[in-house]
Enzyme design. Sequence first.
Site, PDB file in Angstrom:
ATOM      1  N   GLU A  41      83.180 101.194  -6.543  1.00 29.70           N
ATOM      2  CA  GLU A  41      82.328 102.429  -6.402  1.00 29.70           C
ATOM      3  C   GLU A  41      81.040 102.075  -6.772  1.00 29.70           C
ATOM      4  O   GLU A  41      80.123 103.264  -6.823  1.00 29.70           O
ATOM      5  CB  GLU A  41      82.921 103.598  -7.227  1.00 29.70           C
ATOM      6  CG  GLU A  41      84.234 104.231  -6.590  1.00 29.70           C
ATOM      7  CD  GLU A  41      84.610 105.571  -7.003  1.00 29.70           C
ATOM      8  OE1 GLU A  41      85.281 106.332  -6.377  1.00 29.70           O
ATOM      9  OE2 GLU A  41      84.186 105.739  -8.010  1.00 29.70           O
TER      10      GLU A  41
ATOM     11  N   HIS B  62      94.125 105.491 -17.309  1.00 27.79           N
ATOM     12  CA  HIS B  62      94.123 105.932 -15.913  1.00 27.79           C
ATOM     13  C   HIS B  62      93.703 104.833 -15.063  1.00 27.79           C
ATOM     14  O   HIS B  62      94.034 105.103 -13.720  1.00 27.79           O
ATOM     15  CB  HIS B  62      93.425 107.308 -15.854  1.00 27.79           C
ATOM     16  CG  HIS B  62      91.947 106.884 -15.684  1.00 27.79           C
ATOM     17  ND1 HIS B  62      91.018 106.935 -16.704  1.00 27.79           N
ATOM     18  CD2 HIS B  62      91.052 106.613 -14.647  1.00 27.79           C
ATOM     19  CE1 HIS B  62      90.087 106.545 -16.362  1.00 27.79           C
ATOM     20  NE2 HIS B  62      89.736 106.684 -15.112  1.00 27.79           N
TER      21      HIS B  62
ATOM     22  N   ASP C   7      92.720 110.887 -20.403  1.00 26.67           N
ATOM     23  CA  ASP C   7      92.849 109.358 -20.737  1.00 26.67           C
ATOM     24  C   ASP C   7      92.567 109.305 -22.007  1.00 26.67           C
ATOM     25  O   ASP C   7      91.509 109.249 -22.292  1.00 26.67           O
ATOM     26  CB  ASP C   7      92.208 108.654 -19.789  1.00 26.67           C
ATOM     27  CG  ASP C   7      92.257 107.293 -19.930  1.00 26.67           C
ATOM     28  OD1 ASP C   7      92.849 106.787 -21.255  1.00 26.67           O
ATOM     29  OD2 ASP C   7      92.221 106.589 -18.915  1.00 26.67           O
TER      30      ASP C   7
ATOM     31  N   GLU D  91      80.172 106.311 -18.542  1.00 31.39           N
ATOM     32  CA  GLU D  91      81.520 105.652 -18.149  1.00 31.39           C
ATOM     33  C   GLU D  91      81.509 105.594 -16.675  1.00 31.39           C
ATOM     34  O   GLU D  91      82.051 106.321 -16.021  1.00 31.39           O
ATOM     35  CB  GLU D  91      82.635 106.763 -18.657  1.00 31.39           C
ATOM     36  CG  GLU D  91      83.931 106.223 -18.692  1.00 31.39           C
ATOM     37  CD  GLU D  91      84.825 105.899 -17.495  1.00 31.39           C
ATOM     38  OE1 GLU D  91      84.139 105.055 -16.757  1.00 31.39           O
ATOM     39  OE2 GLU D  91      85.648 106.654 -17.077  1.00 31.39           O
TER      40      GLU D  91
END
Length: 368
Positions: free
Chosen positions: A176, A327, A72, A167
């Site tokens: 998450e 992405h 990406d 990240e």
Amino acid sequence: MPKTAPNVQPAKSAAAAKKGPKSPPQKRQRSSSSTDGAGTSKTSKASKVAKSDRDMFESYGRLDIHKVMIEDFPRTDAYRRAIVAGRAKHFKGKAVLDVGCGLGILSMLAARDGEARVVYAVEACKETAARAERIVAENGLSDRVHVIHGVMEQVKLPEKVDVVISEWMGYFLVHESMLESVLQARDRWLKPAGCMYPSRAQLFLCPGNFQKQLDEGAGFWKGDVYGFDFACLVEEAEAEVRAQPMASGTFTEDQLTQGVAPVVVADLDLGTCTKAMVRNIRSAYSFVLPDRKKAPETVHGMALWFDVLFPASKVKLQTGPHHPKTHWGQTLALMDEPFDLEPGEDLSGTMRLKSNKDNHRFYDVSFS
């Protein structure tokens, strides 16, 4: 660590809103995890947390996930440019902590392009940490990049660091819940004058027309299926599409409601925000279709995306539909039924992102 494992489903949600004096049907749904409705002891809660963590860490043992993230370009190059821009002030000769290092790409960039003295690359997935260690060695950086296999909350470093880089972003920014690990790393290991990479995160919201995505998910049943008519399944198929947010890679800017501007529904200062703030995000929103519009705009729900900003530079990682594709795509939360927003009408309400009680890695998303 990026949050785009193909086998990880976004939290379930519903989109509902107020249109002027009218209120279209509203709904609120739980995230992808389930509950049995019984009382939960501290032990069972701890067990659920451990299982959620274990499942997520293990999912990042797959190389295809890391390929998607590293290739990406807008994502990886934004971090590279931010490191280069901050080299003199933040990285050169400094200690860096990479939370959820994956295969070590950000750690190696910090060492090579940032000229960091040392990088502590922490990775919870055993297989991924072993791969990262091999990659670091093969690139001649083992003297400065130290890969540590372990859960960030339990890892002990030999020193405080000048930079925490990670990240951590997921679908609609917080899916998450990796940001919580980053914040704990900040509180435990970042020097008082240290900095966060990225340093700020913003979540955007805008209504839109999602007929294209509905057709992608359910349109197959409308056509000729080997000479048979399956149209009786269309309504059911569309309900399945609406049942939870979708991370769409096909959403385009022209699908946003024309004439209204996206609004910021979360603006996080990563140097000061807390776990409590991240676990329960609530924001009012209001969109007014200008009177100059000649026709109504059909609204199927809300689109969400995020930007992250880096300190001491103009570098941004932007994931909106008007920027190069990433992405993450955009997350689309659909209402039970679309409606027409007339010129001059107001679409307003409250958005809430709340950590799910059964799986803290997921979020309940609601609009009211």
